[in-house]
Design an enzyme around this catalytic site. Sequence first.
Site, PDB file in Angstrom:
ATOM      1  CD  GLU A 277     100.682  89.827  97.990  1.00 52.64           C
ATOM      2  OE1 GLU A 277     101.698  89.156  98.210  1.00 52.64           O
ATOM      3  OE2 GLU A 277      99.535  89.464  98.280  1.00 52.64           O
ATOM      4  CG  ASP A 356      96.536  84.277  97.706  1.00 53.34           C
ATOM      5  OD1 ASP A 356      97.204  83.385  97.181  1.00 53.34           O
ATOM      6  OD2 ASP A 356      96.980  85.044  98.579  1.00 53.34           O
ATOM      7  CD  GLU A 384      99.042  82.374 102.483  1.00 53.14           C
ATOM      8  OE1 GLU A 384      99.583  82.022 101.415  1.00 53.14           O
ATOM      9  OE2 GLU A 384      98.847  83.561 102.786  1.00 53.14           O
TER      10      GLU A 384
END
Length: 668
Positions: A277, A356, A384
């Site tokens: 990322e 993820d 998240e």
Amino acid sequence: MSYEFAWLNYKNKIADGFGDCLKKVALVGFDTSDRTDASILASAADEIKRASSDIFGKEALITASTNSGTDGISIVFDKTLNMTDGAYCINTRKNSVTIKAASSRGVLYGVFRTITLVRTGKLGENVEIKESPASSIRMLNHWDNPDGSIERGYSGRSFFFKNNHLYTDDRTREYARLVASVGINSVAINNVNVNDIATGLVSGYDRNELIDIAKIFGDYGIKLYISLNFASPMSLGATDTADPLDGDVAAWWKKTADDLYKDIPQLGGFLVKADSEGRPGPFSYGRTHADGANMLARALAPHGGLLIWRCFVYNCQQDWRDQSVDRARACYDNFIGLDGEFDDNVILQIKNGPMDFQVREPVSPLFGGLCKTNMMIEFQIAQEYTGQQKDVCYLIPMFKQILEFKTYNGSGDGIIRDIVTKNGKNGCCGMVAVSNTGDDPNWTGHDLAAANLYGFGRLAFDPDVTAEEIADEWSRITFGVDDLVSGSVKQILMMSWPAYEKYTSPLGIGWMISPGHHYGPDVEGYEFSPWGTYHRSDRNGLGVERGKTGTRMIDQYNEPVRSFYENLETCPDELVLFFHRLNYDYVLKSGKTVIEHIYDSHFEGAEDVEKMIGIWSSLQDRIDADRFERTKKRLEGQLKNACEWRDRINTYYFRHTGVPDKLGRKIY
Ligand code: GCV
């Protein structure tokens, strides 16, 4: 900001039983000259004092002694005992309790455990409880930034950083105490995305504050870790490259580590996110991740430090049109060829699933692939993608399932729990969670989210403890001993992960969340993005085929797992759309078609949240008004979220398929 004591509020109602033993304490063998041990033992003694005075309103009578007493509690530190680091033994007689350990950490954990057992009424006469930590590394990763923000933080600001500086206050100690009470022994305080000022943390920036934090952590047996920027020497202007095979780069890291360990001899080591990322890494220099990790590990090795290297490496610049690339393959593909090439003090930190932290993913196939490499499993309790501590989602049942998964790695079953607790060289393995704490008074935003923090620690220490036991125990020490409260809280917690799964994305497909902030639904939010997270729904069906006729990601699993997932007859419903592309009229094992499942589960998920609100509301007079009201508010917000998910997903698929709901429920 003020703070509460979470589950360590000893003023909560405790069970009848052995409480009196806390009034008289004998400390045996505490007069050690080892400063590290002495500071941990002092924390243990302090804890007993706190428990006693909070429970009885009076300080315990504490004496240094050479042998165990016949009444009260005796805490024995004896290095000659045959016990591992962190292990303890608790024995009770009629009026007495003895806690024994060969390590100061063991003493501390034994004290915390005894207090919990006393509070919950689980300590009877003539019992012997022997515990030793399953994982040698039981770690939290904080994604805290120097400006005080927290990446994916949902419970306020950082309590490590403010205005671009580290700081310590009472809360630092309270934090260490809180997490040590469930056996956490390693903490990385800064975000793995290391930017700006954080780059300098390894090389002198805020060194005094870093020393202070390490010292407070040390008092609770916790090792401090620092997340580093792989390009540090270059970013700080010391070299013109970050090539791991460059002599100047290696020398810079060696000196940096030497200086750090001079100041912080107990430093645990470094945590690294590289080539991921947008973060720098060895790929830029045509080097491998083993080259990068080993270079850093060699700087740490003379000091006994560990290098934790994350495997979350994938192409985040993918073209959604290109169906040959599959992000789910990336972690395995990037690391499998490096098995056996990492130094002994390197540990690969692997996310639990190949994507993820979705609400449902299969286990990362890399765990079953690597045979000669140290591994830790990375969970995320920050939620998240699972409700962000606004929606209750108790993740311990999910973690338990993952830990029990058989990879058939090597000659045996290759159970994940064993891989991460037993297979590391010199204890280089364990479990880590991305933390869910911030400076909100209750630490975790949602009061019920603290069960994930508590549960993760308990599980890393003892993977055999059940999710129900953890929920029950956590509730009793958090809200006070009340069977109705703990029964109801346990019920809410245990139904919360299935509920969240039902009202969000179906059958393991994931990724229908709003882009960027990741809360709430957006069915096509990531569909045409570069992130590699697609469901490819059309009028016939949905899913990415990952079997023989697709990306062959399933081939990354060992047999018999590979065939189990490949074969539609055995592939479990909850993961079927992760592995296969199916038509809407495909009949699942449940007997429902895919489209029926989508409708039913979304209606059910929202109904489950209504049930949770009903259960919580019944506790109104049994829980203090503050916590009752703020939790109720969150649950009501969760219902709105669940309805939004239900209506958007159902409407989207109704519009694609034209299939009416059999039960005639409202779809827009
Ligand atoms: C710290 C996900 C999150 C990022 C996070 C990353 C990681 O992609 O959205 O915020 O970055 O995982 O685990 O490194």
